[in-house]
Scaffold this motif. Structure first.
Motif: not given
Length: 326
Positions: A93-105, A135-141
């Motif tokens: 998912d674009p939002g989750i992928k961006r957050a992950l690549m930015d280190g979240f978490p 999206d950051i919260l989704r990446a953490i979850l």
């Protein structure tokens, strides 16, 4: 020993017995008693009720069956009430992928001295023009969904470290009561993870002020496990040994490469059709988590504003449990 204990070390099995009241002889009975409560909540769609899934909730609530069912119901209710967060709940998912690549978490390969997985967040990396907080919260979850597949972590739990270096007042102003409440509901009230500690480092005064906003939504147990260390590394190291930490936190490990976890989730075995909502089989993640390597040319150090060794190891008065701010 049942198949539900397969893969657990003898030490972890004993820890589950002593700390979580887990009894192998009554395990299936405990699970079934929680499952039998499902009929009391016809308003909730319990989309997964297998033994392995219910067991993680029992462990998160120390085998209190009533509290376990409450958490299980809240898990699915949170997803029903926030459908937009979970409609495309997968790594690509674009939002989750961006957050992950930015280190979240960030997820450290080395656990702490108690076997707890360490998650780290460098708050100033939040580019609000690039990443929505949701999206950051989704990446953490999503990361927690992958990690909680490991029964050792169901028992040992997690540690979260947040570095607030250079986190501006403007950035903090975006942490509205509504999104903070959403994060608390998603992490504290609706997810079967045991958090042994939440550590703030280099927090500015307005992060203290933020606590007055979130305090009413925090359980007493959660408050007691949140600590403000300021720039005092000694107090952090009293709780998490330096051998378990990267150099950004005064540890002996190399600087954290914030792309490692994203590359682990987006590894070569990743299937674009895989949905992580409920039944994600994190096989390639479990195989790769131990490696944590990757092409050195792809390696990036964390974007923490704090260089290794610049956090002072004095100022004990700056390290205070958030509860003490009353």
């Amino acid at each position: 020993m049942t198949h539900l204990h397969a893969g657990l070390s003898s030490e972890t099995t004993e820890k589950a017995r002593l700390e979580l009241n887990e009894n192998p002889d009554t395990l299936h009975q405990d699970i079934q008693q929680v499952r039998d409560m499902i009929v009391t909540r016809p308003d909730i769609g319990f989309l997964r009720t297998d033994d392995d899934f219910i067991l993680r909730f029992l462990r998160a609530r120390k085998f209190d069956q009533v509290e376990t069912f409450r958490l299980l119901a809240q898990y699915f209710q949170f997803r029903q009430q926030n459908l937009d967060m979970f409609q495309s709940f997968k790594v690509d998912d674009p939002g989750i992928k961006r957050a992950l690549m930015d280190g979240f978490p960030g997820v450290l390969e080395t656990p702490d001295q108690h076997g707890r997985k360490i998650l780290i967040l460098f708050a100033s990396n939040w580019d609000q023009s690039r990443n929505l907080f949701t999206d950051i919260l989704r990446a953490i979850l999503l990361s927690l969904e992958v990690l909680i597949e490991n029964p050792e972590l169901q028992i040992n739990g997690f540690i979260l470290i947040i570095d607030w270096s250079n986190f501006s007042f403007k950035q903090a102003s975006k942490l509205t009561p509504n999104i903070l409440k959403l994060a608390i509901e998603g992490l504290q009230d609706s997810f079967p993870a045991r958090f042994g500690g939440i550590h703030f480092v280099n927090q500015p005064w307005y992060i203290h002020a933020m606590y007055t906003i979130i305090k009413p939504f925090l359980k007493d147990k959660t408050r007691k496990r949140i600590f403000l260390h300021g720039n005092n590394l000694n107090s952090l190291h009293q709780l998490i040994q330096p051998e378990c930490l990267p150099s950004e936190f005064g540890g002996t490990l190399p600087p954290y490469d914030m792309g490692i976890w994203a590359r682990t989730l987006l590894g070569p075995d990743y299937n674009d059709e895989t949905e992580y909502t409920l039944t994600y089989d994190a096989l390639h993640v479990r195989e790769n988590c131990g490696g944590g390597g990757g092409d050195k040319e792809m390696m990036k150090r964390s974007q923490s504003a704090v260089e290794p060794g610049t956090l002072r190891q004095t100022d004990r008065e700056t390290s205070t449990p958030l509860l003490a701010l009353d």
